[in-house]
Write an enzyme that holds these catalytic residues in place. Structure first.
Site, PDB file in Angstrom:
ATOM      1  N   ASP A  29       1.164   2.448   6.372  1.00 46.41           N
ATOM      2  CA  ASP A  29       0.374   2.623   7.593  1.00 46.41           C
ATOM      3  C   ASP A  29       0.121   1.304   8.311  1.00 46.41           C
ATOM      4  O   ASP A  29      -0.919   1.141   8.936  1.00 46.41           O
ATOM      5  CB  ASP A  29      -0.970   3.290   7.245  1.00 46.41           C
ATOM      6  CG  ASP A  29      -1.784   2.466   6.264  1.00 46.41           C
ATOM      7  OD1 ASP A  29      -1.269   1.459   5.731  1.00 46.41           O
ATOM      8  OD2 ASP A  29      -2.948   2.833   6.023  1.00 46.41           O
ATOM      9  N   THR A  66       0.873  -1.189   0.000  1.00 51.64           N
ATOM     10  CA  THR A  66       0.000   0.000   0.000  1.00 51.64           C
ATOM     11  C   THR A  66       0.896   1.220   0.000  1.00 51.64           C
ATOM     12  O   THR A  66       1.928   1.226   0.684  1.00 51.64           O
ATOM     13  CB  THR A  66      -0.948   0.066   1.218  1.00 51.64           C
ATOM     14  OG1 THR A  66      -1.469   1.406   1.344  1.00 51.64           O
ATOM     15  CG2 THR A  66      -0.254  -0.277   2.530  1.00 51.64           C
TER      16      THR A  66
HETATM   17  O1  F6P Z   1      -5.273   2.528   0.673  1.00 50.54           O
HETATM   18  C1  F6P Z   1      -4.533   3.247  -0.230  1.00 50.54           C
HETATM   19  C2  F6P Z   1      -5.278   4.411  -0.763  1.00 50.54           C
HETATM   20  O2  F6P Z   1      -4.490   4.868  -1.802  1.00 50.54           O
HETATM   21  C3  F6P Z   1      -5.631   5.510   0.254  1.00 50.54           C
HETATM   22  O3  F6P Z   1      -4.571   6.395   0.482  1.00 50.54           O
HETATM   23  C4  F6P Z   1      -6.807   6.168  -0.401  1.00 50.54           C
HETATM   24  O4  F6P Z   1      -7.608   6.808   0.552  1.00 50.54           O
HETATM   25  C5  F6P Z   1      -7.518   5.035  -1.028  1.00 50.54           C
HETATM   26  O5  F6P Z   1      -6.529   4.049  -1.308  1.00 50.54           O
HETATM   27  C6  F6P Z   1      -8.280   5.363  -2.295  1.00 50.54           C
HETATM   28  O6  F6P Z   1      -8.875   4.197  -2.757  1.00 50.54           O
HETATM   29  P1  F6P Z   1      -9.725   4.083  -4.097  1.00 50.54           P
HETATM   30  O7  F6P Z   1      -8.768   3.997  -5.248  1.00 50.54           O
HETATM   31  O8  F6P Z   1     -10.502   2.829  -3.932  1.00 50.54           O
HETATM   32  O9  F6P Z   1     -10.563   5.307  -4.175  1.00 50.54           O
END
Ligand code: F6P
Length: 323
Positions: free
Chosen positions: A132, A128
């Protein structure tokens, strides 16, 4: 039980380096005569039976590519009892002995839930951009995302300087400010707003006022900041300073794309290979990570969000360098 057949998937937000990790898992497995199946679209594909057999060539030419060749999803059906039962049957029908999952906190939680219900071991690998997760110093994709953010913020600085503008730039990081902190420091931001520190717009305004002689001001905002997103923060700021030329920019998914950095490729290769070692050593239901540059294994039951701890050194850096 000897591990003869495994499956691998990527789940949640994709991160640069996931492909390098898939490559490592596949090649390290094949070398030990373990057959590998790729599951498409994360847990959703496990529920629906989207499996493909992989060989050493199917992971050729991907180490440098962003995204994930196995695709990803945030599966709703896997969160249901019926969905996990269907997923178990799909694994059983193919005689899969273990599953390797690459993703974030939600991915590890899904793995834990499944292994509490069914006797098929899982290994988690932290992938990720958010960095975190407890159990590892770095997650796959974080290094690349920070580098991308810095390159983009540097470009904004050029144009911000030309107009003497205040820019609020939002970076990803749903709950944790790791990306904002690192990118902000590296780009010489005037301030950095992260969820781990209470944001006070008046304080921010005073700080910028006190350094008014600067050519421009860049404030890097983590998307999870307690004061809101950049639009909200900029609006509040503008009320205090109607005379300032204020702009906002959301970097968003730009940070998730692109070719992985050398560090991410190496981390992904190490963690992918270590995941296969865990299976061979019957060290099941753990997440593999790297702490103080050594491979470590943490039970999936202990994996949770890890917030940025702002120690005295960081506070000092933030205070001293932004003026
Ligand atoms: O979990 C990683 C992340 O990039 C977060 O930082 C962000 O809030 C989220 O994914 C966005 O996810 P999606 O592409 O599903 O909108």
């Amino acid at each position: 039980m000897a591990i003869a057949k495994i499956a691998i998937l990527t789940s949640g937000g994709d991160a640069p380096g996931m492909n390098a990790c898939i490559r490592a898992v596949v090649r390290a497995s094949l070398q030990k005569d373990i057959q590998v199946f790729g599951i498409l679209n994360g847990y959703e594909g496990m529920v629906n039976g989207d499996f493909i057999e992989m060989n050493t060539r199917s992971v050729g030419n991907i180490i440098h590519r962003g995204g994930t060749m196995l695709k990803s999803s945030r599966s709703k059906s896997f969160t249901t009892t019926a969905g996990r039962k269907a997923a178990f049957e799909q694994l059983q029908n193919r005689n899969i002995d273990a599953v390797v999952v690459i993703g974030g906190d939600g991915t590890c939680k899904g793995a834990l839930q499944f292994t509490n219900e069914y006797a098929i071991p899982f290994i988690g690998i932290p992938g990720t951009i958010d960095n975190d997760l407890y159990g590892t110093d770095f997650t796959i994709g974080y290094d690349t995302a920070v580098q991308t953010a810095v390159e983009l913020i540097d470009k904004v600085r050029d144009t911000a300087n030309s107009f003497g503008r205040v820019f609020f730039i939002e970076v990803m990081g749903r709950d944790v400010g790791s990306i904002a902190l690192a990118a902000g420091l590296a780009a010489g931001a005037e301030d950095i707003l992260i969820p781990e520190l209470k944001t006070d717009i008046h304080e921010l305004s005073l700080k910028l006022q006190n350094s008014r002689q600067k050519e421009s001001y860049i404030v890097v905002v983590s998307e999870g900041d307690d004061a809101g997103g950049v639009l909200e923060i900029a609006a509040k700021f503008k009320q205090l300073h109607p005379d300032y030329d204020v702009k906002t920019l959301v970097l968003g998914h730009l940070l998730r794309g692109g070719s992985p950095s050398a560090n991410d490729r190496i981390l992904a290769s190490r963690l992918g290979t270590a995941a296969v070692d865990a299976l061979l050593n019957k060290n099941f239901n753990v997440m593999v990570g790297v702490e103080k540059n050594s491979i470590c294994y943490t039970p999936l039951s202990q994996i949770r969000k890890h917030f940025v701890s702002i120690n005295e050194e960081w506070k000092h850096l933030l205070d001293v360098l932004s003026y």
